[in-house]
Design a protein around this motif. Structure first.
Motif, PDB file in Angstrom:
ATOM      1  N   LEU A 172       0.821  -1.207   0.000  1.00  0.00           N
ATOM      2  CA  LEU A 172       0.000   0.000   0.000  1.00  0.00           C
ATOM      3  C   LEU A 172       0.856   1.259   0.000  1.00  0.00           C
ATOM      4  CD1 LEU A 172      -2.873  -1.107   2.385  1.00  0.00           C
ATOM      5  CD2 LEU A 172      -2.969  -0.756  -0.081  1.00  0.00           C
ATOM      6  N   GLN A 173       2.103   1.101   0.462  1.00  0.00           N
ATOM      7  CA  GLN A 173       2.979   2.270   0.435  1.00  0.00           C
ATOM      8  C   GLN A 173       3.344   2.673  -0.979  1.00  0.00           C
ATOM      9  OE1 GLN A 173       6.517   2.048   2.784  1.00  0.00           O
ATOM     10  NE2 GLN A 173       5.309   1.755   4.644  1.00  0.00           N
ATOM     11  N   ILE A 174       3.597   1.701  -1.844  1.00  0.00           N
ATOM     12  CA  ILE A 174       4.066   2.094  -3.166  1.00  0.00           C
ATOM     13  C   ILE A 174       2.938   2.183  -4.189  1.00  0.00           C
ATOM     14  CG2 ILE A 174       6.380   1.128  -2.772  1.00  0.00           C
ATOM     15  CD1 ILE A 174       5.561  -1.075  -4.804  1.00  0.00           C
ATOM     16  N   ALA A 175       1.767   1.612  -3.866  1.00  0.00           N
ATOM     17  CA  ALA A 175       0.701   1.572  -4.859  1.00  0.00           C
ATOM     18  C   ALA A 175      -0.082   2.881  -4.869  1.00  0.00           C
ATOM     19  CB  ALA A 175      -0.231   0.417  -4.576  1.00  0.00           C
ATOM     20  N   ALA A 176      -0.711   3.111  -6.028  1.00  0.00           N
ATOM     21  CA  ALA A 176      -1.604   4.257  -6.095  1.00  0.00           C
ATOM     22  C   ALA A 176      -2.979   3.853  -5.578  1.00  0.00           C
ATOM     23  CB  ALA A 176      -1.710   4.748  -7.537  1.00  0.00           C
ATOM     24  N   ARG A 177      -3.392   2.680  -6.034  1.00  0.00           N
ATOM     25  CA  ARG A 177      -4.703   2.222  -5.604  1.00  0.00           C
ATOM     26  C   ARG A 177      -4.613   0.759  -5.183  1.00  0.00           C
ATOM     27  NH1 ARG A 177      -8.610   1.640  -9.065  1.00  0.00           N
ATOM     28  NH2 ARG A 177      -7.284   1.411 -10.895  1.00  0.00           N
ATOM     29  N   GLY A 178      -5.623   0.310  -4.479  1.00  0.00           N
ATOM     30  CA  GLY A 178      -5.610  -1.089  -4.056  1.00  0.00           C
ATOM     31  C   GLY A 178      -7.004  -1.684  -4.081  1.00  0.00           C
ATOM     32  N   TYR A 179      -7.022  -2.988  -4.218  1.00  0.00           N
ATOM     33  CA  TYR A 179      -8.267  -3.749  -4.090  1.00  0.00           C
ATOM     34  C   TYR A 179      -8.053  -4.762  -2.982  1.00  0.00           C
ATOM     35  CZ  TYR A 179      -9.684  -1.960  -8.660  1.00  0.00           C
ATOM     36  OH  TYR A 179     -10.026  -1.152  -9.706  1.00  0.00           O
ATOM     37  N   VAL A 180      -9.038  -4.880  -2.095  1.00  0.00           N
ATOM     38  CA  VAL A 180      -8.934  -5.884  -1.040  1.00  0.00           C
ATOM     39  C   VAL A 180      -9.829  -7.057  -1.432  1.00  0.00           C
ATOM     40  CG1 VAL A 180      -9.222  -6.390   1.396  1.00  0.00           C
ATOM     41  CG2 VAL A 180      -8.564  -4.090   0.668  1.00  0.00           C
ATOM     42  N   LEU A 181      -9.202  -8.243  -1.500  1.00  0.00           N
ATOM     43  CA  LEU A 181      -9.947  -9.433  -1.902  1.00  0.00           C
ATOM     44  C   LEU A 181     -10.232 -10.316  -0.692  1.00  0.00           C
ATOM     45  CD1 LEU A 181      -9.184  -8.531  -4.727  1.00  0.00           C
ATOM     46  CD2 LEU A 181      -8.564 -10.878  -5.250  1.00  0.00           C
ATOM     47  N   GLU A 182     -11.390 -10.907  -0.739  1.00  0.00           N
ATOM     48  CA  GLU A 182     -11.707 -11.873   0.291  1.00  0.00           C
ATOM     49  C   GLU A 182     -12.592 -12.937  -0.322  1.00  0.00           C
ATOM     50  OE1 GLU A 182     -12.191 -10.250   4.420  1.00  0.00           O
ATOM     51  OE2 GLU A 182     -14.123 -11.226   4.124  1.00  0.00           O
ATOM     52  N   THR A 183     -12.237 -14.174  -0.103  1.00  0.00           N
ATOM     53  CA  THR A 183     -12.967 -15.336  -0.652  1.00  0.00           C
ATOM     54  C   THR A 183     -13.489 -15.081  -2.069  1.00  0.00           C
ATOM     55  OG1 THR A 183     -15.010 -14.630   0.424  1.00  0.00           O
ATOM     56  CG2 THR A 183     -13.655 -16.230   1.600  1.00  0.00           C
ATOM     57  N   GLY A 184     -12.567 -14.635  -2.912  1.00  0.00           N
ATOM     58  CA  GLY A 184     -12.882 -14.538  -4.336  1.00  0.00           C
ATOM     59  C   GLY A 184     -13.701 -13.330  -4.736  1.00  0.00           C
ATOM     60  N   GLN A 185     -13.812 -12.357  -3.843  1.00  0.00           N
ATOM     61  CA  GLN A 185     -14.551 -11.162  -4.199  1.00  0.00           C
ATOM     62  C   GLN A 185     -13.785  -9.917  -3.771  1.00  0.00           C
ATOM     63  OE1 GLN A 185     -17.926 -12.625  -2.051  1.00  0.00           O
ATOM     64  NE2 GLN A 185     -19.272 -12.273  -3.813  1.00  0.00           N
ATOM     65  N   VAL A 186     -14.062  -8.823  -4.460  1.00  0.00           N
ATOM     66  CA  VAL A 186     -13.468  -7.550  -4.030  1.00  0.00           C
ATOM     67  C   VAL A 186     -14.362  -6.996  -2.928  1.00  0.00           C
ATOM     68  CG1 VAL A 186     -12.913  -5.203  -4.724  1.00  0.00           C
ATOM     69  CG2 VAL A 186     -12.523  -7.098  -6.314  1.00  0.00           C
ATOM     70  N   ILE A 187     -13.779  -6.754  -1.742  1.00  0.00           N
ATOM     71  CA  ILE A 187     -14.624  -6.227  -0.677  1.00  0.00           C
ATOM     72  C   ILE A 187     -14.376  -4.742  -0.413  1.00  0.00           C
ATOM     73  CG2 ILE A 187     -15.095  -8.410   0.498  1.00  0.00           C
ATOM     74  CD1 ILE A 187     -12.885  -7.437   2.528  1.00  0.00           C
ATOM     75  N   HIS A 188     -13.171  -4.278  -0.698  1.00  0.00           N
ATOM     76  CA  HIS A 188     -12.919  -2.843  -0.624  1.00  0.00           C
ATOM     77  C   HIS A 188     -12.048  -2.492  -1.799  1.00  0.00           C
ATOM     78  CE1 HIS A 188     -14.148  -3.018   3.521  1.00  0.00           C
ATOM     79  NE2 HIS A 188     -13.166  -3.871   3.810  1.00  0.00           N
ATOM     80  N   SER A 189     -12.129  -1.206  -2.158  1.00  0.00           N
ATOM     81  CA  SER A 189     -11.147  -0.719  -3.107  1.00  0.00           C
ATOM     82  C   SER A 189     -11.035   0.776  -2.920  1.00  0.00           C
ATOM     83  CB  SER A 189     -11.549  -1.059  -4.538  1.00  0.00           C
ATOM     84  OG  SER A 189     -12.732  -0.351  -4.867  1.00  0.00           O
ATOM     85  N   GLY A 190      -9.944   1.319  -3.389  1.00  0.00           N
ATOM     86  CA  GLY A 190      -9.774   2.752  -3.265  1.00  0.00           C
ATOM     87  C   GLY A 190      -8.325   3.138  -3.331  1.00  0.00           C
ATOM     88  N   ALA A 191      -8.067   4.390  -3.049  1.00  0.00           N
ATOM     89  CA  ALA A 191      -6.693   4.877  -3.046  1.00  0.00           C
ATOM     90  C   ALA A 191      -5.922   4.147  -1.959  1.00  0.00           C
ATOM     91  CB  ALA A 191      -6.658   6.371  -2.803  1.00  0.00           C
ATOM     92  N   ALA A 192      -4.651   3.895  -2.221  1.00  0.00           N
ATOM     93  CA  ALA A 192      -3.852   3.106  -1.293  1.00  0.00           C
ATOM     94  C   ALA A 192      -3.804   3.740   0.086  1.00  0.00           C
ATOM     95  CB  ALA A 192      -2.442   2.946  -1.848  1.00  0.00           C
ATOM     96  N   LYS A 193      -3.685   5.036   0.108  1.00  0.00           N
ATOM     97  CA  LYS A 193      -3.587   5.733   1.401  1.00  0.00           C
ATOM     98  C   LYS A 193      -4.845   5.514   2.221  1.00  0.00           C
ATOM     99  CE  LYS A 193      -0.032   9.057   0.673  1.00  0.00           C
ATOM    100  NZ  LYS A 193       0.086   9.034  -0.825  1.00  0.00           N
ATOM    101  N   GLU A 194      -5.984   5.623   1.532  1.00  0.00           N
ATOM    102  CA  GLU A 194      -7.244   5.436   2.257  1.00  0.00           C
ATOM    103  C   GLU A 194      -7.332   4.028   2.819  1.00  0.00           C
ATOM    104  OE1 GLU A 194     -10.517   6.405  -0.317  1.00  0.00           O
ATOM    105  OE2 GLU A 194      -9.494   8.275  -0.876  1.00  0.00           O
TER     106      GLU A 194
END
Lengths: 381, 236, 299, 349, 260
Positions: free
Chosen positions: B200-222
């Protein structure tokens, strides 16, 4: 969708085959069915095929001459793939499914031994063209053969080696997986030692081998006078060549398994001057032989080998007996075969003795250039 | 215009549903990270993008081209390079051969040489080990080789699967530094990491995956300051 | 001593046939991790192709180097195509199936080639034309035949060629990558299916070469001739370390020499047993073969 | 279906409840088989009957190999070797010691049919036990080797066994072993078939024998569950070999002639093919595949020389279209998986 | 340090090398009865190797392992299981061809104490043991809420249930020490909470001592009183969750510097 199509195809093919298999042909005058089994595929198929050709010719002759009491003979042939258990199964099939009245059997003794008890049990006479193991006809009174047996031939070769060739030491190269070869080797050894010779070494190979240099090198080291190779031409040709390559000095001796037009072709002159025993000689001036050889060449484009001739003779002995027999019952045919006496076969005059083996002459042939020359004729013991 | 787009991608392994409708977008020039626990579907997502797995449903496009039915080597030709989990360098080949294989599809000799130089600038260690068998490299060096090899196809999108796996902390920092450098040179990166902090430090954005689904996404800082993410993946 | 030298020579020329067949086994095992049981039958088809080509070009009656080369090449190309077809039709659809399934299919292909061979070529043996004249050379009592020289020469040439192909060319590099890790190789942009096809083509061509060489020196060929040499060659491949190309060569030579020595000095009945005896001993003591490297199983 | 199943379970419960029940079950089985034996050998065409017998022997072979390959996940292609040992051992016993034994039995009042039956049972057991001993020997490599390697070693053992027999003069060597008494009849084949199916089923379905399937699925996990994996792998080989030996003994005393050519690796392949085609780890699959693959070549006789080409082509097509075999794996007895693949495909679509 | 007399597992200076690599180096661990200890560390730190040492999959190149004072060195896995150590696996290793019920029964194999004859003959003894196994399997399935899916193939279950089944199976061997290898992997927070409760609960109910490898800090920190941190095969820290959270080495090697 993808998986279903091939399956349906396979199924369709299967039923089609089954349907074809069930069709029966019907003639006005019922034919006489005679069974034949042999190895038409597998490693010894060449002998099965030759035998079948010889038998076919005999059937043709017979039917052309009006068959047996006006009825034509139909051969039903099954392939045993060279497996003993298959031989038994096909014998059973021929008897019970096809209703054959008599049987022409296998070249190899092992297959004949597997099938013979079934013929014996069903009371169907069986003649084997070339199974030389004495045990085959011991199975029972329905089992016959038209060839000589291992002990006779082994002895003849040994005597020839000792007396005519003047050998005192001999080496033997046996095909260990082949009952015929093993049998001959032991009878040869027995007689040769009895005469006062010594066996320098015994080496072996396996049917289907193509490289014999190891054994021949070992034999070369022992410097025997003669090398007896009780084997089939398929290997003997190669052995001859490799022996020549290695500079082996021993004279090579063989037996009826050598007999094939292909032998000299494979051997490429390496067997020049060497000897083997046989049922007959292709170059025999006897008109029966001449006629057979000519016709065979015409039909199949090659010179017949021993198996073809024996197949022809076996079939003719059987047909002759069937003609003589009062009925086509198994026992009747059996009795007729047992009474065969001085039957003029291509391989000589055949008389069936009380052990149901054929008594007939044997010849010793020598390789001279492109031809085989009879150097000795031995009447039945 | 977004470069890589996944729309409602489903993937099944045998009877197991590994991905249950993943949708994500990666724009040109950014680093995007996928984080999540073991088995959440991060690696599966990468493997699906690079064609190792075939989606049961959904669509993957790259610069408008449909990747969904392409084979892995065809996807490489499209400009996507995947440095797989566990590095998997060809241990029976030399470092040189490994790098050459990275450029397998390319025919431009000059370009290949330039890229080779670029890899050596990024990872000077690889130059030292040029003719050694890759199997003799240390874990860190193998990781460098894996990344370098992936760069050799001169991709427009780089997929990195757990580049820090099994590396000493100091090497982990190096690797992330290098990823940043590569990105600074204009490479788009999709990064899968267990070390969510670093990612998350180097990325611009991130997706959080859980059991095969995206549960959160957004700017890495957030994401890094999101309580749920912190609790689940940052050990706080 | 002279006898031993002779036996050694016999063994080496016999072993190089095994080595050529073993190479195909080892290459296929390398990329697909399964025993291609039909490989021995490809060797048989190679011998028959050569037989027919030789007759077609009249190589038997007018021996010449050009004709011999034509026979060899023609048979190799033919078998390469056969190998590719077998892989496409029978093995590729089963890529994701357990290896046992593929193995059974391979046995099926082997049976099909043998039975179709008996149908097409005839079940009786054929005799190879002599398109290289047989001459003997005696070196201190050890007889060297021209065929042995051809066998050793051609197989060495082919093995060297294979080595160059695998080690020096881009495709060879890709082949090594695919055999190390197919998936990772595909991520390099390597079309793995095509590489696998090439592997089958090359392996089958080598088997064909073995078939031609065997036909040359031991000119009896029949549709079942591939059965046992096929198995033995597999043993040779395992002996050398399966998946390892130099290993297959060495394994083949060792097996050839061992067989010849056993049949020359002990008994040829033990000839087949010795191959499997060696195999069992090797597998129990050093399962990775002489040159193979072990892989640690992960728990 | 469920009614029949419940009835069967009731029968089984009765049969296993007490010694009386067990003896009753045994008596009924024997009686039924004896009646069948008499009836079938008379009613059926001897050729059809012969195929039936061969089916039975192949069932014993396939089910016993399934214990090794299917249930325990070992990979043996040397079953014909065990069969050869059993066949030759039993044949040697009845041929060489048979007359003396029969005389001895007669002396204690066990003359005629009972005496020969006794002798044959002893011969079957002797063949089975010798084969089992060989199985022990072959099972040991299985501790170190797996997959293809084990396969090729078992194949090698099978060939070595053949070479050894070929060199034993008292077993006839290359000339074969003729003159074996014909003791095998439908009763013994069917009885052996019933026994092998029951034994394998009892083994693999019990909690104790679950270990076989555990070893197949995951050896490490099996060991972690307390399974002595070594023991079970060797046991699978020993039991499998034992029944292969029995099958060999039945074979020899049916053909009344033995030759090593009957026990080549092609025979081993045939048995493996039965197991795989039937479905690894499916008893019913093995039984049906054994029957199918015994009958198929006979049906194909009508196409003469194309027969083996068809046979091998069909084998390839079957493997390509149903790689998991007819009955899949996992359920040793159920027929349920027969159509599982299609269902799976539909679900995925 | 826990008192000497209550020691269940005692690992002394255990080390193992693969090739030149020291996978585990000088590992010490003492667990008293009833304890729940967490083992954490980066991937490849040697945690699973520790499990493999304890369960006899690998043999240590150095050191001694004792369970209730009995040496484990040199014993095979199944013997160690019989002595009372059970485990689960990082990537679930259920018997894929067996049903859920049979997976549980598989663990009861060890209590069958039958010979091959008993099984084939199916006599009284067999009926008795098999009956017991059936009952016991039923109980375990019931306890773990798997009774409803007992006849399904094990691998058709959802991930969380497979984990639960694996634990149920491990308990079937009636261990005194349970080794859990990343049980929370692949679970959502809800499942994780359930898992934590489950672990606590089985520890109580079966009187277990548990050694837990886990990546998920919320789980480890939530249920373990004592945690060991492994890095490069060496224990770099040991202590309570609070201590571990603050331990500088741990932060550097594992949790990441941003934890500050």
């Amino acid at each position: 969708m993808r998986s279903r199509f091939p399956r349906l195809l396979a199924l369709a093919a299967f039923w089609l085959l089954a349907a074809v298999g069930c069709q029966k042909t019907q003639d006005a005058v019922p034919v006489i069915k005679v069974g034949e089994f042999g190895s038409l595929t597998g490693s010894t198929a060449t002998f099965g095929i030759s035998t079948q050709r010889g038998i076919d010719m005999a059937v043709e002759d017979l039917n052309a001459a009006g068959g047996i009491r006006g009825r034509k003979v139909q051969m039903i042939v099954e392939d045993d793939q060279g497996k003993p258990e298959e031989a038994a199964t096909v014998a059973q099939k021929l008897i019970n499914q096809n209703g054959v009245v008599a049987m022409l059997g296998e070249v190899a003794s092992s297959r004949s031994l597997a099938a013979a008890p079934i013929c014996q049990g069903a009371g169907i006479p069986m003649i084997t063209p070339a199974s030389t193991n004495p045990k085959v006809t011991e199975v029972g009174d329905y089992i016959f053969r038209v060839c000589f047996i291992d002990p006779d031939q082994g002895r003849v070769v040994a005597q020839f080696a000792f007396n005519t060739v003047g050998a005192r030491t001999a080496a033997i190269l046996t095909d260990v997986k082949n009952d015929y070869s093993v049998g001959l080797a032991s009878f040869f050894e027995e007689r040769f030692v009895q005469l006062g010779g010594t066996i320098a070494t015994k080496e072996s190979y396996t049917e289907g081998d193509i490289d014999f240099k190891a054994q021949l090198t070992a034999i070369r080291a022992k410097k025997p006078d003669v090398l007896f190779i009780p084997g089939y031409y398929t290997e003997v040709g190669l052995i001859g060549r490799q022996a020549q390559e290695l500079g082996l000095t021993a004279k090579l001796l063989g037996c009826d398994g050598w007999d094939s037009p292909k032998l000299l072709e494979i051997a490429q002159g390496s067997l020049e001057g060497f000897y083997f025993t046989n049922h007959y000689s292709v170059s025999d001036p006897n008109p029966a032989v001449r006629q057979f050889v000519e016709r065979y060449r015409e039909l199949y484009g090659e010179t017949p080998d021993a198996m073809a001739v024996l197949g022809y003779d076996a079939a003719n002995v059987l047909f002759d007996a069937m003609k003589r027999a009062p009925s086509l019952q198994g026992a009747a045919i059996r009795d007729a075969i047992a009474q065969t006496k001085d039957f003029p076969g291509v391989t000589g005059t055949i008389t069936i003795n009380e052990r149901r083996d054929a008594e007939k002459p044997m010849v010793v042939l020598q390789v001279r250039g492109d031809s085989l020359v009879v150097v000795e004729k031995i009447a039945p013991a | 215009m977004p470069k890589l787009v996944l729309e409602d991608v489903h993937v099944h392994y045998g009877g197991i549903k590994a991905l249950k409708g993943i949708s994500l977008e990666i724009d040109a020039g950014e680093i995007v990270t996928l984080i999540g626990a073991n088995g959440a579907g991060k690696t599966t997502t990468l493997r699906t993008i690079s064609g190792l797995l075939r989606p049961a449903a959904g669509r993957i496009t790259f610069d408008g081209a449909d990747l969904t039915r392409l084979k892995p080597h065809e996807i490489v030709a499209q400009g996507i390079s995947h440095a797989p989990e566990g590095r998997i360098v060809f241990a029976n080949l030399t470092v040189r051969e490994n790098l050459e294989l990275g450029a397998y599809r390319r025919r431009d000799r000059d370009g290949i040489r330039r890229d080779l130089e670029r890899v050596f600038t990024l990872f000077p260690r690889l130059k030292e080990r040029y003719s050694q068998n890759a199997g003799t490299l240390s874990g860190g060096e193998q990781q460098m080789l894996a990344v370098g090899r992936a760069l050799m196809s001169s991709p427009r999108l780089l997929l990195l699967d757990e580049p820090s796996l099994g590396l000493a902390p100091i090497l982990v920092r190096d690797i992330f530094q290098t990823i940043r450098e590569i990105n600074a040179q204009g490479m788009t990166v999709l990064l899968v990491e267990q070390n969510a902090h670093m990612a998350l430090q180097i990325a611009a954005r991130g997706y959080v995956l859980e059991t095969g689904q995206v549960i959160h996404s957004g700017a890495a800082k957030e994401l890094a300051s999101d309580e749920r993410v912190k609790k689940a993946y940052l050990g706080e | 001593m002279q006898e031993f030298a002779q036996q050694l020579l016999n063994g080496l020329s016999w072993g190089s046939i095994y080595a050529l067949i073993a190479l195909g086994y080892t290459m296929v095992y390398g990329v697909l991790r399964f025993i291609n049981f039909a490989h021995g039958d490809v060797y048989m088809v190679g011998a028959f192709l050569a037989y027919y080509i030789a007759h077609a070009v009249g190589a038997g009656s007018h021996p010449s180097v050009a004709a011999a080369a034509l026979v060899l090449l023609g048979s190799m190309v033919g078998c390469a195509i056969l190998g590719v077809i077998i892989e496409r039709a029978a093995y590729r659809p089963l890529r994701r199936q357990p290896r046992l399934t593929v193995l059974i299919t391979a046995i099926g292909v082997s049976l099909l080639l043998e039975n179709a061979g008996q149908l097409v070529f005839g079940a009786d043996p054929k005799f190879f034309p002599q398109f290289i004249p047989g001459r003997n050379l005696s070196v201190g009592g050890v007889v060297v035949t021209s065929h042995q020289i051809v066998i050793l020469g051609v197989s060495l040439l082919l093995m060297a060629g294979l080595h160059t192909f695998v080690m020096k060319t881009k495709t060879g590099m890709a082949l090594r990558a695919v055999s190390f890790h197919r998936e990772a190789a595909s991520l390099m942009g390597i079309p793995t299916d095509r590489i696998i096809s090439i592997t089958f083509a090359v392996g089958s061509a080598l088997a064909a070469a073995a078939g031609v060489l065997v036909g040359l020196s031991n000119p009896k060929i029949d549709p079942l001739m591939g059965l046992l040499p096929g198995l033995k060659a597999f043993v040779a491949a395992v002996l050398g370390g399966i998946g390892n190309i130099p290993g297959a060569m060495i394994g083949g030579l060792i097996l050839g020499v061992a067989e010849v020595l056993v049949s020359g000095y002990i008994s040829s009945t033990l000839r087949d047993a010795i191959a499997f005896g060696i195999l069992i001993v090797i597998l129990l003591t050093r399962p990775t073969g002489l040159l193979g490297r072990g892989q640690v199983e992960k728990v | 279906m469920s009614g029949a199943r419940r009835a069967w379970m009731a029968v089984e419960r009765f049969a296993t409840a007490s010694l009386v029940g067990r003896l009753a079950a045994l008596a009924v089985t024997i009686a039924v088989l004896v009646v069948l034996d008499r009836a079938l050998s008379r009613l059926l065409n001897p050729y059809v009957f012969r195929i039936l017998m061969l089916c039975g022997i192949n069932i014993v072979l396939a089910v016993s190999l399934n214990l090794i390959n299917g249930f325990t996940g070992q990979f043996s292609i040397g079953h014909a070797g065990f069969m050869a040992i059993g066949g030759y051992a039993a044949a040697a016993m009845t041929t060489y010691w048979g007359p003396a034994a029969l005389k001895a039995f007669a002396a204690v009042g066990l003359a005629g049919g009972i005496g020969t039956s006794m002798l044959f049972v002893l011969a079957l057991l002797f063949g089975g036990l010798l084969a089992a001993a060989a199985g022990l020997l072959v099972g040991i490599p299985s501790l170190r080797l797996r997959g293809d390697y084990l396969a090729i070693v078992t194949l090698g053992f099978g060939e070595i066994i053949r070479v050894v027999i070929l060199n034993l003069d008292f077993l006839g060597g290359a000339r074969g072993f003729p003159g074996i008494p014909r003791y095998t009849n439908f009763f013994w084949v069917a009885f052996s078939g019933v026994v092998v199916v029951l034994v394998v089923r009892n083994l693999v379905s019990s909690a104790y024998g679950l270990a076989f399937r555990m070893v197949r699925d995951d050896e490490t996990a099996a060991a972690a569950m307390g399974v002595d994996t070594t023991r079970f792998k060797v046991m699978a080989f020993v039991i499998g070999a034992f029944f292969a030996g029995i099958a060999g003994a039945l074979f020899g005393h049916y053909l009344i002639y033995l030759h090593t050519n009957s026990f080549t690796f092609m025979k081993s392949f045939e048995i493996v093919i039965m197991v795989v085609l039937g479905g690894m780890g499916s008893i019913i699959g093995s039984v049906i595949a054994a029957i199918l693959l015994t009958i198929l070549p006979e049906l194909l006789r009508s196409v003469q020389q194309y027969r083996m080409v068809f046979y091998s082509a069909l084998l390839i097509v079957l493997m390509l279209t149903r790689p998991q075999g007819l009955f899949g794996s996992g359920t040793p007895f159920g027929l349920g998986r027969l159509w599982s693949k299609r269902r799976e495909v539909r679900r995925a679509a | 340090m826990p008192p000497e007399n209550g020691v269940l597992l005692d690992l002394n200076d255990c080390s193992i090398q693969f090739g030149g690599l020291k996978a585990v180096d000088g590992f010490d661990l003492r667990m008293s009865k009833g304890e729940l200890v967490g083992l954490i560390g980066p991937n490849g730190a040697g945690k699973t190797t520790v499990f493999n040492l304890i369960t006899g999959v690998y043999q240590p190149t150095r050191g001694e392992m004792l369970l209730k004072g009995r040496r484990l060195n040199g014993l095979k896995t199944h013997r160690i299981t019989a002595l009372g150590i059970a485990r689960t696996f990082q990537n679930i290793r259920l018997f894929s061809s067996l049903s859920v019920r049979d997976n549980v029964r598989s663990a009861l194999h060890i209590h069958c104490s039958l010979g091959i004859w008993d099984v084939v003959w199916r006599g009284k003894r067999f009926a008795e043991r098999e009956g017991w196994v059936q009952g016991r399997a039923g109980e375990l399935l019931e306890i773990f809420g798997l009774a409803g899916v007992a006849n399904e193939p094990a691998t058709s279950l959802p991930y969380g249930m497979q984990r639960r089944l694996e634990i149920a199976r491990a308990l079937g061997t009636e261990p005194s020490l349970l080794l859990l290898d990343e049980p929370a992997a692949g679970m959502n927070p809800h499942e994780k909470r359930e898992l934590m409760q489950l672990i606590e609960w089985v520890r109580e109910r079966f009187g277990l001592t548990i050694l837990l490898i886990e990546h998920d800090m919320s789980v480890v920190m939530g249920i373990c009183r004592r945690i060991l941190v492994l890095d490069y095969g060496v224990t770099i820290a040991e202590g309570s969750p609070e201590e571990i959270r603050r331990h500088p080495k741990v932060i550097e090697a594992y949790l990441g510097e941003a934890a500050s």
